[in-house]
Design a protein around this motif. Structure first.
Motif, short mmCIF file in Angstrom:
data_model
loop_
_atom_site.label_atom_id
_atom_site.label_comp_id
_atom_site.label_asym_id
_atom_site.label_seq_id
_atom_site.Cartn_x
_atom_site.Cartn_y
_atom_site.Cartn_z
N ALA B 227 2.00 -12.30 8.57
CA ALA B 227 0.84 -11.62 7.99
C ALA B 227 0.98 -11.49 6.48
O ALA B 227 0.00 -11.62 5.74
N LEU B 228 2.21 -11.28 6.02
CA LEU B 228 2.44 -11.10 4.58
C LEU B 228 2.07 -12.34 3.78
O LEU B 228 1.64 -12.22 2.63
N PHE B 231 -1.44 -11.98 3.16
CA PHE B 231 -1.55 -10.83 2.27
C PHE B 231 -1.25 -11.26 0.84
O PHE B 231 -1.91 -10.84 -0.11
N GLY B 242 4.49 -7.65 -1.78
CA GLY B 242 4.01 -7.26 -0.46
C GLY B 242 5.16 -6.85 0.46
O GLY B 242 5.08 -5.84 1.16
N PHE B 246 5.61 -3.18 2.11
CA PHE B 246 5.75 -2.93 3.55
C PHE B 246 7.04 -2.17 3.83
O PHE B 246 7.06 -1.21 4.60
N PRO B 275 0.51 0.09 6.33
CA PRO B 275 0.66 -1.29 5.85
C PRO B 275 -0.58 -2.13 6.12
O PRO B 275 -0.95 -2.99 5.30
N TYR B 276 -1.23 -1.86 7.23
CA TYR B 276 -2.39 -2.67 7.59
C TYR B 276 -3.61 -2.26 6.76
O TYR B 276 -4.42 -3.11 6.37
N THR B 279 -3.16 -4.02 3.65
CA THR B 279 -3.55 -5.42 3.79
C THR B 279 -5.05 -5.58 3.61
O THR B 279 -5.52 -6.46 2.89
N LEU B 283 -6.92 -7.65 0.66
CA LEU B 283 -7.80 -8.77 0.98
C LEU B 283 -9.19 -8.55 0.36
O LEU B 283 -9.82 -9.48 -0.15
#
Lengths: 362, 308
Positions: B227-228, B231, B242, B246, B275-276, B279, B283
């Motif tokens: 995911a990073l 990100f 990032g 996290f 963290p999400y 994200t 974005l």
């Protein structure tokens, strides 16, 4: 015997009954199939290891009367466990142990569909005609650990790494804190819930976060030795093994351990199913019955502290001491249990409040 | 917060961030070459058990890191063969690789769970003992390796010819092919590099974080690494930021709760969501910029099928 119609009927009836006799005799000698459903791996050296050891003990004790136990590992607490339970029941297992709190609803659901299968749910509270619950009085062991912590902690601050705030864990935190405060009235306890049973790196980081903020005794309710290893590395007073002796990981830091000994219960339950005497109910033995045991004491535990710990242990074995006898205040200081009153099992199993000295987690 | 506590927090944050950073750097290079390998978690677990066994048997931490990298490469080659040589679906194969790595590491780790090892010590033991300078020099080689690789990968992608070819393969495979570059060859190299990095990231668990073997001990951090990369919009320095962000959020949760101060009143669920949320915010920020492009390699996840 003359061949009459009546005799033919008699012979026919006897012949028809023969297979029935056969199945009955066969059913008695066929080994009982016992299934175990576990939340993690049997190699965790803790909770699941304890259940797997109990399963092996059952087989060793009962020999040919039981089949080699079926142990299903890594079953998540969700719809997947329903499928595992159903598969175990359909494949002829007549006794199934579900060894995690979150299986409860699914056990009840599947048990309704298989009335001839006996289910036992560890640490649960929901029962039916063929679902029993069983647990061990770990909080008795926690009281022993808390006594040691109260004597040995220099900062008077302990941390408790928990998984989820369920009564089982809350009970342990409270028993530990009550025992420590009987020794040191200023003792405080900070529980941290990490929302998982098995994430060793997170457990280790939690231990680091505790030690960096002055905590010098760490108890845990998660399944591995990660926190103890950090305690050893940092040289704090120590911590306690959970589920099994973990001194290999922390020879100096492990003050003692609480050992789960499920074997005798598994033997008893399997024997009851074989004898046809199994009934539903709640079984909750502890130190007295040997289902909870205190492991060897670590090198930092002095003879004096050892004696104090043994006294608490012995008091719980012979029934003269109960950690949950009042007066007990809750974390706000309000009296929760009056002097001389002891919390009932039902009150313990629904415990959702913290005793005085606990910094309640959000 | 006292200085000592701040230093202690930083040290824990760096430790927690390092495996995520290393794994994500590997995946960044893989994705820049146009390949999506979702098997990071599985390769990390294979690296973790390999590192554990080697350090348990030989006591040599550096050999353990090397062998973990080799094990990561070997695992990644399964993925490479299926997706590059046989043009299998990358998403499905990557998921299968994670499941495979989880099972393989559990099998290989049978009997190793009750065995302790030692952590890899700090690279500069003298400075590591200093109460202040340990914040910069108190880490093991794995931490410095991660930071070095951020710069090295940035330089490679931005400034070298080989990096340009790798990006060309990821952006327009047919063009790269038509001017004579081996698309499959470049992608194999990238996938193997990603495997080596994931293996080393796995080695961080028994060597840097908690000196033991436990099944599934990476506990989903391989997925955070994947995911990073998004990100960070496929850029190494953003990835560094990032990964540390996290790590900071994951660690601050524990410090706040263990400290019992005002921060401990924040519910766990909010910490877990932070963290999400970050994200999503990043974005959004990226996409409202004028030169709005997510920077995603154009050929990401597409199998290369030259029409001869």
């Amino acid at each position: 015997m003359t061949i009459t119609r009546r005799n033919i009927l008699k012979v026919g009836a006897a012949a028809a009954a023969l297979p029935l006799l056969g199945t009955k005799a066969f059913a008695q000698t066929e080994p009982l199939k016992v299934g175990f459903m576990l939340i993690g791996t049997v190699n965790d050296n803790g909770w699941n290891f304890g259940h797997a050891t109990g399963a092996k003990y059952m087989k060793d004790q009962l020999g040919d009367a039981v089949a080699e136990p079926t142990v299903v590992e890594n079953v998540p607490e969700g719809p997947d466990c329903e499928r595992v339970l159903r598969e175990l029941a359909q494949s002829g297992h007549k006794l199934i142990f579900a060894a995690s709190f979150g299986y409860g609803d699914y056990v009840i659901k599947v048990a309704q569909q298989f009335p001839d299968v006996k289910f036992e749910h560890a640490t649960g509270y929901q029962r039916s005609d063929n679902v029993a619950t069983y647990n061990a009085r770990f909080h008795e062991g926690r009281a022993v650990c808390g006594t040691i912590a109260g004597h040995l902690s220099k900062t008077g601050k302990a941390g408790y790494i928990g998984s989820f705030p369920i009564p089982e864990v809350v009970m342990g935190i409270n028993a530990f804190t009550l025992a420590a405060r009987k020794v040191n009235p200023d003792f405080t306890m900070t529980p941290v819930y990490i929302s998982t049973w098995n994430d060793p790196a997170k457990e280790a980081d939690t231990a680091r976060a505790m030690i960096d903020q002055g905590i010098d005794v760490i108890a845990q309710h998660t399944d591995g030795p990660a926190a103890l290893q950090v305690a050893e590395e940092r040289g704090i007073v120590g911590g306690f093994g959970q589920g099994a002796d973990m001194s290999a990981f922390a020879p100096n830091a492990q003050l003692t351990s609480i050992i789960d000994n499920w074997g005798p219960h598994y033997v008893e339950a399997a024997q009851a199913v074989i004898d046809g005497s199994w009934t539903s109910g709640d079984r909750w033995p502890g130190l007295k019955e040997g289902e909870v045991q205190i492991g060897p004491y670590g090198p930092k535990v002095t003879d004096e502290v050892k004696a104090a710990a043994e006294a608490i242990k012995q008091g719980q074995i012979d029934g003269t001491f109960n950690i949950f006898t009042g007066p007990i205040n809750d974390h706000t200081g309000a009296e929760r249990v009056p002097a001389g009153v002891t919390l009932t099992d039902a009150e313990l199993l629904s415990m959702d409040w913290y005793v005085e000295g606990v910094n309640p987690p959000a | 917060m006292s200085t000592d506590l701040i230093i202690a927090v930083i040290i824990t944050v760096v430790g927690a961030s390092t495996p995520i950073l290393i794994a994500a750097l590997g995946e960044l290079v893989v994705e820049r070459a146009g390949v999506l390998n979702l098997g990071v978690e599985g390769m990390m677990l294979v690296g973790a058990i390999t590192a554990f066994v080697i350090v348990f048997v030989t006591g040599n931490h550096y050999l353990a890191i090397l062998m973990a990298a080799a094990a990561g490469v070997a695992t990644s080659l399964i993925f490479g063969f299926l997706t590059l040589s046989l043009s299998a679906n990358q998403t499905a194969t990557g998921l299968a690789l994670t499941i495979f790595g989880t099972g393989l590491s559990a099998l290989a780790g049978q009997g190793y769970s009750a065995k302790p090892v030692t952590l890899l010590g700090p690279l500069f033991p003298g400075l590591a003992a200093d109460p202040f300078w340990r914040v910069l020099f108190g880490y093991s080689a794995l931490v410095y390796f991660a930071l070095f690789m951020v710069v090295a990968i940035w330089y490679f992608l931005k400034r070298t010819r080989a990096g340009l070819i790798l990006r060309a393969v990821g952006e327009n495979d047919l063009s790269a092919h038509s001017i004579g570059y081996s698309v499959i060859g470049v992608r194999y190299m990238a996938v193997m590099f990603g495997g080596a990095m994931a293996g080393i990231a796995g080695a961080c668990f028994p060597l840097l974080l908690t000196p033991q073997w436990a099944e599934r001990m990476t506990a989903g951090r391989g997925w955070i690494a994947v995911a990073l990369v998004v990100f960070a919009s496929w850029r190494p320095f953003r990835l560094l930021a990032g990964a540390y962000l996290f790590g900071l959020v994951m660690t601050m949760e524990l410090y706040a709760k263990a400290g019992g101060g005002p921060l401990s009143a924040i519910p766990s669920e909010l910490w877990a969501a932070l963290p999400y949320l970050a994200t999503v915010v990043v974005l959004v920020l990226i996409s409202i910029r004028r030169d709005a492009s997510t920077n995603a390699p154009a050929c990401l996840g597409k199998p290369f099928l030259p029409s001869n």
